[in-house]
Scaffold this active site. Structure first.
Site, PDB file in Angstrom:
ATOM      1  N   PRO A 267      42.690  44.846   5.608  1.00 21.47           N
ATOM      2  CA  PRO A 267      42.453  44.222   4.306  1.00 21.47           C
ATOM      3  C   PRO A 267      43.222  42.926   4.037  1.00 21.47           C
ATOM      4  O   PRO A 267      44.125  42.877   3.199  1.00 21.47           O
ATOM      5  CB  PRO A 267      42.864  45.322   3.330  1.00 21.47           C
ATOM      6  CG  PRO A 267      43.941  46.056   4.059  1.00 21.47           C
ATOM      7  CD  PRO A 267      43.516  46.049   5.499  1.00 21.47           C
ATOM      8  N   CYS A 268      42.815  41.850   4.678  1.00 20.69           N
ATOM      9  CA  CYS A 268      43.446  40.554   4.424  1.00 20.69           C
ATOM     10  C   CYS A 268      43.168  40.075   2.999  1.00 20.69           C
ATOM     11  O   CYS A 268      43.900  39.238   2.472  1.00 20.69           O
ATOM     12  CB  CYS A 268      43.023  39.516   5.453  1.00 20.69           C
ATOM     13  SG  CYS A 268      41.259  39.371   5.712  1.00 20.69           S
ATOM     14  N   HIS A 269      42.148  40.645   2.348  1.00 20.40           N
ATOM     15  CA  HIS A 269      41.871  40.274   0.947  1.00 20.40           C
ATOM     16  C   HIS A 269      42.986  40.723   0.017  1.00 20.40           C
ATOM     17  O   HIS A 269      43.102  40.221  -1.092  1.00 20.40           O
ATOM     18  CB  HIS A 269      40.512  40.838   0.486  1.00 20.40           C
ATOM     19  CG  HIS A 269      40.429  42.328   0.484  1.00 20.40           C
ATOM     20  ND1 HIS A 269      40.148  43.053   1.626  1.00 20.40           N
ATOM     21  CD2 HIS A 269      40.596  43.237  -0.509  1.00 20.40           C
ATOM     22  CE1 HIS A 269      40.136  44.337   1.339  1.00 20.40           C
ATOM     23  NE2 HIS A 269      40.414  44.484   0.033  1.00 20.40           N
TER      24      HIS A 269
END
Length: 141
Positions: free
Chosen positions: A96-98
């Site tokens: 989850p780079c978001h």
């Protein structure tokens, strides 16, 4: 492989996921519906800083964020290096780079799909889902 989600299409490098593309798609569909908070997929992370950043991102809980600086401090590197690694994440959403934001809470970019607009939709989805769960717990008490 291209995966549609929240009116965007995100590219996932399925070569670093040991499960089938059907399993990947099914889990992303469950995530989008709000039925899944964590992915049960084995992801092969590369050696070096990218792998370290991917591992750190994978540890950010659903519905929460960390700053580039937070991850940089944990990994003893710079926020810019963390941002560059986030941009090279081969499996957005799955790792989850978001959930990585600027120190002031600004979204500061997203390499997948429609950029910041998609990052915002993902974070709003998780925040909305968190509130639903909290409301359920309050009403069940």
């Amino acid at each position: 492989m291209d995966v549609p989600i929240f009116n965007s299409t995100i590219e996932i490098d399925e070569s670093v996921v040991t499960e089938s593309t059907a399993d990947i798609r099914a889990q992303i569909d469950e995530y989008e519906r709000g039925d899944r908070r964590a992915f049960d997929l084995e992801i092969i992370t590369p050696d070096g800083l990218l792998g370290e950043v991917m591992t750190a991102m994978a540890e950010i809980p659903y519905g929460e964020t960390r700053s580039y600086g937070d991850l940089a401090a944990d990994l003893e590197t710079s926020p810019i290096a963390v941002g560059q690694a986030c941009g090279r994440n081969p499996v957005p959403i799955l790792v989850p780079c978001h959930r990585v934001v600027g120190s002031d809470g600004d979204l500061n970019g997203y390499s997948a799909a429609d950029g910041v607009a998609t990052k915002r939709r993902l974070l709003e989805h998780e925040a909305r889902d968190q509130k639903t769960v909290q409301t359920r717990f309050l009403t069940d008490s």
